[in-house]
Each structure stands twice: as C-alpha cells, then as structure tokens.
Design a protein around this motif. Structure first.
Motif, PDB file in Angstrom:
ATOM      1  N   VAL A  75     -16.288  42.821 -14.099  1.00 43.35           N
ATOM      2  CA  VAL A  75     -17.318  43.219 -15.066  1.00 43.35           C
ATOM      3  C   VAL A  75     -17.502  42.142 -16.130  1.00 43.35           C
ATOM      4  O   VAL A  75     -18.612  41.747 -16.454  1.00 43.35           O
ATOM      5  CB  VAL A  75     -16.949  44.551 -15.754  1.00 43.35           C
ATOM      6  N   ARG A  76     -16.386  41.669 -16.671  1.00 51.22           N
ATOM      7  CA  ARG A  76     -16.478  40.747 -17.809  1.00 51.22           C
ATOM      8  C   ARG A  76     -16.446  39.309 -17.324  1.00 51.22           C
ATOM      9  O   ARG A  76     -15.450  38.854 -16.779  1.00 51.22           O
ATOM     10  CB  ARG A  76     -15.321  41.004 -18.767  1.00 51.22           C
TER      11      ARG A  76
ATOM     12  N   GLN B 268     -11.127  46.074 -16.215  1.00 52.93           N
ATOM     13  CA  GLN B 268      -9.885  46.481 -16.883  1.00 52.93           C
ATOM     14  C   GLN B 268     -10.012  47.887 -17.451  1.00 52.93           C
ATOM     15  O   GLN B 268      -9.042  48.492 -17.856  1.00 52.93           O
ATOM     16  CB  GLN B 268      -9.540  45.516 -18.018  1.00 52.93           C
ATOM     17  N   TYR B 269     -11.245  48.381 -17.575  1.00 59.96           N
ATOM     18  CA  TYR B 269     -11.448  49.738 -18.074  1.00 59.96           C
ATOM     19  C   TYR B 269     -12.642  50.302 -17.332  1.00 59.96           C
ATOM     20  O   TYR B 269     -13.490  49.528 -16.858  1.00 59.96           O
ATOM     21  CB  TYR B 269     -11.733  49.721 -19.579  1.00 59.96           C
TER      22      TYR B 269
ATOM     23  N   GLU C 293     -15.974  53.018 -17.264  1.00 55.18           N
ATOM     24  CA  GLU C 293     -16.885  53.843 -18.045  1.00 55.18           C
ATOM     25  C   GLU C 293     -17.774  54.624 -17.085  1.00 55.18           C
ATOM     26  O   GLU C 293     -18.347  54.042 -16.167  1.00 55.18           O
ATOM     27  CB  GLU C 293     -17.783  52.964 -18.931  1.00 55.18           C
ATOM     28  N   GLN C 294     -17.903  55.941 -17.335  1.00 53.28           N
ATOM     29  CA  GLN C 294     -18.836  56.726 -16.522  1.00 53.28           C
ATOM     30  C   GLN C 294     -20.241  56.166 -16.587  1.00 53.28           C
ATOM     31  O   GLN C 294     -20.993  56.199 -15.626  1.00 53.28           O
ATOM     32  CB  GLN C 294     -18.863  58.160 -17.047  1.00 53.28           C
TER      33      GLN C 294
ATOM     34  N   LEU D   9     -10.796  50.263 -11.172  1.00 53.74           N
ATOM     35  CA  LEU D   9      -9.940  49.583 -12.133  1.00 53.74           C
ATOM     36  C   LEU D   9      -9.261  48.421 -11.429  1.00 53.74           C
ATOM     37  O   LEU D   9      -8.935  48.513 -10.244  1.00 53.74           O
ATOM     38  CB  LEU D   9      -8.858  50.542 -12.630  1.00 53.74           C
TER      39      LEU D   9
ATOM     40  N   ASP E 169      -6.326  47.557 -11.757  1.00 50.62           N
ATOM     41  CA  ASP E 169      -4.984  47.993 -11.358  1.00 50.62           C
ATOM     42  C   ASP E 169      -4.922  48.365  -9.877  1.00 50.62           C
ATOM     43  O   ASP E 169      -3.885  48.252  -9.250  1.00 50.62           O
ATOM     44  CB  ASP E 169      -4.548  49.239 -12.121  1.00 50.62           C
TER      45      ASP E 169
END
Lengths: 215, 357
Positions: free
Chosen positions: A56-57, A87-88, A90-91, A109, A111
């Motif tokens: 994403v980033r 890393q996170y 979001e809906q 994620l 992870d």
C-alpha cells in the motif's frame, strides 16, 4: 500448474528481496519488481502480469500510492488481479478495492506472509480471479452491529467468516476439519437465512457475502 | 493616513495600494495649499500692499497641515493606552506653537502664551495621570491570553509526557516482551536443530506466531500515535474509515480543509474518535453521525448519536484529555446530552493563521 507471472511493488529492499525469493521458490516468475507508484502503473499496463503483489505504502508520497496505482491500473485493465499488502488494514480500502465487483482482489496484512502456504494459496486464488480478504477485515465486518447475524449458528458464522475471506468450500472444510459436504450444507443454510442468491461460483459467492456484510 | 497606519503592521518597505493612494492625496492637497498661499500673497500685492493679512491665511494652512500630520502620527500607535497618551502629546504639540505663533503674528509684546502654556501643561499632566491609571482593555486581554497560553502549554507538555510514558509502557509490555520470547524460541531451535527436528519445528512455529503477535502490538501502538489512514486520506477520509470500523452505523458528511496542519488534524481525529467510542460504549445508540464544516477560519465537527443521553462532561479521563488537547489550538468541545438523548457534541478548532483573540 503453469508459471504465474508476477509484478511486485515493495519499496523496502529487505522485504522485496524476501518476497522475490519466496515467489521464485514457489515457481512464480517475477517479471518486474518496482519500488514506486508511477512505475507500478506503467509496468502493470505494459507487462499485464497474471497477478500484481503491491505494498500500500510506496514512494513518492509514502501514503497509499500502491493502492491508488493498483486501482488506476485496474481502470485500464479491468479485472487485473491485484493483491495488496499492508502493515494495517482498513475496511475503507477493502471496499474501494472490491467496488468494481470484478474479483481478482486480495487485501492482506503483511504479517500473513509468514504463513507461506496460505499466502501462496491466496496469491494463486487472486490470480485465478478469486478474492483473498484479510481475516481481520472480515472480523470487523462480522463484528459490526449493522447486519443481523444472530440468526446464524456459531458454526455458520465461522463458515461465513472463511467464505468472506474468499476461501473455497474445500479450503474451508480443511481448515475447520469437517467434510466438504458439511460446508456445503452450512453455506446453503447461510444463504437462505441471509436471503442471498446461492451461487456455485466461489467468486460471485464471496462478492454477494461481502456486499451483504458491508450493507 | 489610515493607509500609512496599516502599512506599519505589514512589511514597511512595500507600500500597499491604500498607502500609495494616501500619498497621492497628500501631494494633491499640498499643491492646492501652496497655490492658495501664493494666490493670497499675489492678491495682497495687487490690492496695493498695506497690512500683510495673508500671514493669517498661511498660519491657517500651516496649522491644518500640522494637525493632519499629528493625527496620522497618533493613529500609528497601537489602540488603547499608548494611542491615548500619543493623542495628548499631539494636542500639546499643536497648541503650544499655535499660541506662540498667534502671539508673534499679532505683534508680540507682553508674552501672554506663558499662561496658556502653563495651563495646558497642567491639564496634560492630569490627563497623563488619569490615562495611566485607567485599566487598559488591551492589556487585560493580553494578560488573560498569556495566562491561558501558560496553562495550555503546561497541560500539553504534561499530556505529551504522559503519552510518551504510555507508548514506552505499551512497547515494553507488548512488542519488546514478545521479541525477547521470539529470540528465546529461535535460540532454542538453533540448539535443537540436529538433535530434535520435531521440537525445532514446534519452536519455529511458536516463533512465527510470536512475531505476528508482536506485529499486532506494534500496529496498535502505531495507530494510537498516528493512524496511517490519516496521513493517507486526511481528516475526512480517516473519519470515514473510522466510522466503518465502529460497531454502530455512523454516517459521515462534509469535508475538512485541504491544508489542515497535521497537529490540528490529529487532535480533531482523536477528539472525534473519543466521542464515538463513548457513544458505542455508553449511549445504547442505534445510529450516529459525523458532520464536518469549515469556513476558512474554523473547523467544526458535530458528532451525534440517538442514544439515551445524559453524558457527563466532567466524567471520563478521555473527554478531559481531548479538551486539553483541543485547548492548545484554541479549540473547544461542547457537549449537549440531555437525559433521554440525543447527544450532540460540537468540536470547534480554529485553523487559520494564528491571531490574537
């Protein structure tokens, strides 16, 4: 299984090299590994990979460039399979990714990479036009009080959670240690209770379930 | 003149449009005055001389010019006590030369202006005495403002220290502890790799799950410091993402200013999040709403829920912390929660360039 062609977008060298090694070990062909958003859009449109795995980033802005690039590429190539890693979760982003209803979307994620077997299965599922939604996104969807899920039995809710992640009946059966036939019965019951049109197609099924949960 | 006064607050080297206009008005008036002065002198000469009466016209023109100049000088002082004292000085500076000039023009003789100057000086002394003892509104405002700033600065430093302590504690008890356990599992796996491959596999599985838990902990701490979605999507987008995650259907409408300072954005986000968390926990609401409005100077966020109301503004550390954080930006939080509901919370944050209020 034929070698799947992957475009990878990840700006952290450590993680990018790790993912390339992981994909090569599982017989994928990494046709491009980029570290920024604009390059990603260009490569996706030019190379038309079987699946894109995108952080994403990304530079230049270090915000949600990866997500925006993936969405931009899918506008030019509708249904281009994209698996977004973050890393996170979001809906909000899950909704944006799923909004065109064409499938071929993954949102996990970072992870989850640690469970190599499941991660590779998710990449293959997305490449095949399926869906791979992170369990934590699904948990939030099931957790919200927006939709009446009280009518479902605990087992049915478990099956629903797996279904919303995009898993097939066979995969759900394996992970809950029940027969595939039992899963079939649960899914049929879920669809009746929620008033949804049953569908044999895994992908259409998951989109119906997600549409229901998102309200 | 007003143009000159305004210019003194901006960059004095760059004349503003009103300043240029004022300067050209002054030039025109000066030319007209000079023409009038010359005209009366010519008229006197044409009329055949005699008593040189034009000196009184010149005196009038000069007095008017001096008065205009002193008025402008007075207005360059900041309003309040300093301007009042300047006005007194200007009056004295005009009257004394006028008296002396009138005495000189009317032929001199007994120096009567001595008396009027003495009287005016005594009057001026009294005026200064009264003005300097009057309470000054501006000064009171500034004193109050300094007190508010000292208080909020202290509060924000305390809040920051407490926040850092919390982050340290969370990292220490969470991610750091898990990393220790992870290193331990890996060390044991290394020892056992030849002797007991099965135990090694179990230890590695444990290590992996510990690593994932540590990531979870880190994610939670990072979100509590600065939610990534806030950087990605700004205040309105982050609030939309927040609304989706709540166990309560919440609608979001309106938008936030594009160039909101990051600190204001963050304070507004956590204030709204706290209000919504309270609504979910205590209000028994079935629906909520967030409305964002801004007008270039003030951002207003209204958080509503249709719950039982009766929320106590004094209760709860959360709301107090939110208030303290908002006060740093001259922001405020107003709570309206009658028993029976609905609850309406209004968060107001000025976001324009800093100014004195």
């Amino acid at each position: 299984m034929s070698r799947l062609r992957i475009v990878l977008a990840e700006d952290l060298t450590l993680l990018r090299d790790g993912l390339i090694r992981l994909f090569q070990a599982h017989d994928f062909e990494v046709v491009a590994a980029v570290d920024n958003g604009p390059q990603l859009v260009r490569d996706l449109v030019a190379l038309r990979p079987d699946v894109a795995v995108v952080d994403v980033r990304l530079p230049p802005g270090h915000t949600d460039e990866g997500l925006r690039a993936a969405l931009a590429a899918r506008q030019q190539l509708p249904g281009l399979p994209v698996l977004v890693l973050s890393q996170y979760v979001e809906q909000l982003y899950a909704r944006e990714l799923l909004a065109d209803g064409l499938g071929g979307i993954g949102y996990l994620l970072k992870d989850r990479v640690s469970d190599v077997g499941q991660f590779i299965a998710a990449v293959r599922r997305v490449a095949a036009g399926g869906t791979a939604l992170d369990p934590s996104v699904v948990a939030k969807l099931l957790d919200s009080r927006r939709r009446p899920l009280d009518r479902l039995s605990p087992r049915e809710r478990e099956v629903l959670a797996h279904m919303a992640q995009g898993r097939s009946n066979a995969a759900i059966a394996a992970s809950l240690v029940i027969t595939e036939k039992a899963v079939g019965k649960h899914t049929a019951s879920i669809f009746t209770k929620l008033g949804l049109q049953p569908s044999e197609d895994d992908n259409r099924r998951v989109l119906a379930v997600l549409a229901y949960l998102e309200g | 003149m007003s143009g000159t006064a305004r210019r003194s607050t901006a960059d004095p080297r760059v004349p503003t449009a009103p300043a240029v206009a004022a300067v050209s008005v002054v030039a025109v008036v000066a030319v007209v005055a000079a023409v009038v002065c010359a005209a009366v002198a010519i008229a006197w000469a044409v009329a055949g001389g005699g008593y040189f009466w034009p000196r009184w016209v010149w005196f009038g023109v000069a007095t008017t010019a001096a008065a205009a100049f002193l008025l402008g000088w007075t207005r360059r002082h900041p309003p309040g006590r300093r301007r009042r004292l300047a006005a007194g000085r200007a009056v004295l500076a005009l009257i004394v030369p006028v008296d002396v000039t009138v005495w000189a023009l009317s032929g001199g003789g007994y120096f009567w202006p001595l008396w009027s100057i003495t009287a005016w000086s005594i009057l001026f002394g009294g005026y200064v005495w009264v003005v300097s003892r009057l309470p000054d509104r501006r000064e009171q405002e500034l004193t109050t403002r300094v007190a508010v700033l000292a208080h909020t600065r202290r509060a924000v430093l305390d809040g920051q220290a407490a926040e850092l302590a919390r982050v340290e504690r969370d990292l220490h008890d969470g991610a750091q502890a898990r990393m220790v356990s992870l290193a331990l599992s890996l060390g044991m796996a290394e020892d056992l790799v030849r002797a007991d491959p099965e135990a090694t596999a179990r230890l590695l599985r444990e290590a992996r799950s510990t690593a994932v838990s540590a990531l979870d902990d880190l994610r939670t701490v990072m979100h509590s410091i600065h939610p990534a979605v806030l950087a990605d999507r700004g205040l309105a987008g982050a609030l939309r993402a927040l609304a989706l995650d709540l166990a309560l259907p919440v609608t979001v409408d309106g938008d936030a200013p594009a160039q909101l300072p990051a600190a204001v954005q963050s304070a507004a986000y956590f204030a709204t999040a706290e209000c919504l968390a309270n609504a979910v926990k205590h209000s028994q609401a079935t629906a909520g709403g967030i409305s964002l409005r801004h007008d270039g100077a003030v951002l207003r966020i209204v958080v509503t829920d249709d719950g039982i109301g009766g929320a106590d503004p004094a209760a709860g550390l959360g709301l107090r912390g939110v208030r303290r954080r908002l006060e740093t930006f001259d922001g405020r939080l107003d709570l309206d929660s009658p028993p029976g509901g609905p609850t309406v919370i209004t968060i107001t944050v000025p976001h324009g360039p800093g100014r004195l209020q």
